[in-house]
Design an enzyme around this catalytic site. Structure first.
Site, PDB file in Angstrom:
ATOM      1  N   ARG A  67      61.891 -57.266  40.824  1.00 41.79           N
ATOM      2  CA  ARG A  67      61.073 -58.258  41.657  1.00 41.79           C
ATOM      3  C   ARG A  67      60.107 -57.920  42.554  1.00 41.79           C
ATOM      4  NH1 ARG A  67      62.792 -62.857  39.666  1.00 41.79           N
ATOM      5  NH2 ARG A  67      64.814 -62.812  38.446  1.00 41.79           N
ATOM      6  N   ASP A  68      59.188 -58.277  42.669  1.00 46.26           N
ATOM      7  CA  ASP A  68      58.092 -57.733  43.876  1.00 46.26           C
ATOM      8  C   ASP A  68      58.591 -58.231  45.316  1.00 46.26           C
ATOM      9  OD1 ASP A  68      54.775 -57.159  43.630  1.00 46.26           O
ATOM     10  OD2 ASP A  68      55.655 -57.711  45.598  1.00 46.26           O
ATOM     11  N   ILE A  69      58.388 -57.365  46.015  1.00 45.18           N
ATOM     12  CA  ILE A  69      59.013 -57.556  47.498  1.00 45.18           C
ATOM     13  C   ILE A  69      58.253 -58.479  48.094  1.00 45.18           C
ATOM     14  CG2 ILE A  69      57.409 -55.669  48.702  1.00 45.18           C
ATOM     15  CD1 ILE A  69      60.394 -54.443  49.862  1.00 45.18           C
ATOM     16  N   ASN A 119      46.236 -53.885  37.964  1.00 45.28           N
ATOM     17  CA  ASN A 119      44.940 -53.395  39.085  1.00 45.28           C
ATOM     18  C   ASN A 119      45.120 -52.076  38.693  1.00 45.28           C
ATOM     19  OD1 ASN A 119      44.820 -56.003  39.993  1.00 45.28           O
ATOM     20  ND2 ASN A 119      46.471 -55.603  41.181  1.00 45.28           N
ATOM     21  N   GLU A 134      47.432 -50.559  44.873  1.00 49.29           N
ATOM     22  CA  GLU A 134      47.990 -50.135  46.127  1.00 49.29           C
ATOM     23  C   GLU A 134      49.013 -49.104  45.720  1.00 49.29           C
ATOM     24  OE1 GLU A 134      49.342 -53.566  48.203  1.00 49.29           O
ATOM     25  OE2 GLU A 134      47.469 -53.785  49.093  1.00 49.29           O
ATOM     26  N   HIS A 163      51.642 -50.552  37.054  1.00 58.30           N
ATOM     27  CA  HIS A 163      52.417 -51.539  37.025  1.00 58.30           C
ATOM     28  C   HIS A 163      52.043 -52.744  36.479  1.00 58.30           C
ATOM     29  CE1 HIS A 163      50.822 -51.004  40.855  1.00 58.30           C
ATOM     30  NE2 HIS A 163      50.761 -52.225  41.172  1.00 58.30           N
ATOM     31  N   HIS A 184      51.881 -56.577  36.670  1.00 58.14           N
ATOM     32  CA  HIS A 184      52.591 -57.797  37.464  1.00 58.14           C
ATOM     33  C   HIS A 184      52.610 -58.889  36.345  1.00 58.14           C
ATOM     34  CE1 HIS A 184      51.301 -56.641  41.672  1.00 58.14           C
ATOM     35  NE2 HIS A 184      50.426 -55.802  41.019  1.00 58.14           N
TER      36      HIS A 184
END
Ligand code: 5GP
Length: 117
Positions: free
Chosen positions: A30-32, A88, A96, A101, A103
């Site tokens: 899970r994304d922070i 991205n 970033e 990755h 999403h």
């Protein structure tokens, strides 16, 4: 050799993350800073910094990332309503973390794809 990011530490479970899936090729967690009710990152265990660095030998792993993302979407209960997969790349893509990755975003209507900044 490309430089490791925090994602390598997550793969090796050296720092905490909410890992929802892991096998010998990919890890999903899970994304922070979630941008949607479901926001999960699917990453290869092998360090590939950006989409520009993917090679034909990465094809199976990159394909596997999509299959795993779909399986997670079904488990999260968002597959039927739909979701968005984003990768991205580079500065203009606003990447970033320099470890490729995917999403997986869903759980609410996400609106149109791009907005003028
Ligand atoms: P990018 O902008 O590179 O496509 O997305 C990087 C994503 O990684 C961001 O959504 C950000 O919230 C997430 N992220 C950055 N550092 C961490 C971390 O340490 N743990 C987790 N779970 N997500 C992170």
């Amino acid at each position: 050799m490309p430089e490791e990011t925090i994602f390598s530490k997550i793969i090796r479970r050296e720092i905490p993350a909410d890992i929802v899936f892991q096998d010998d090729r990919v890890t999903a967690f899970r994304d922070i800073a979630p941008q949607a009710p479901t926001h999960i990152l699917v990453i290869p265990n092998k360090l590939i910094p950006t989409a520009n660095d993917a090679t034909p030998e990465d094809e199976a792993t990159l394909g596997h990332m999509f299959i795993v993302a779909g399986e997670i979407a079904r488990k999260e209960g968002i597959a039927e309503d739909g979701y968005r997969l984003i990768m991205n790349c580079g500065e203009h893509g606003h990447q970033e973390v320099q470890h490729i990755h995917l999403h997986l975003l869903g759980g609410r209507p996400l609106g149109s794809m791009l907005k003028r900044a």
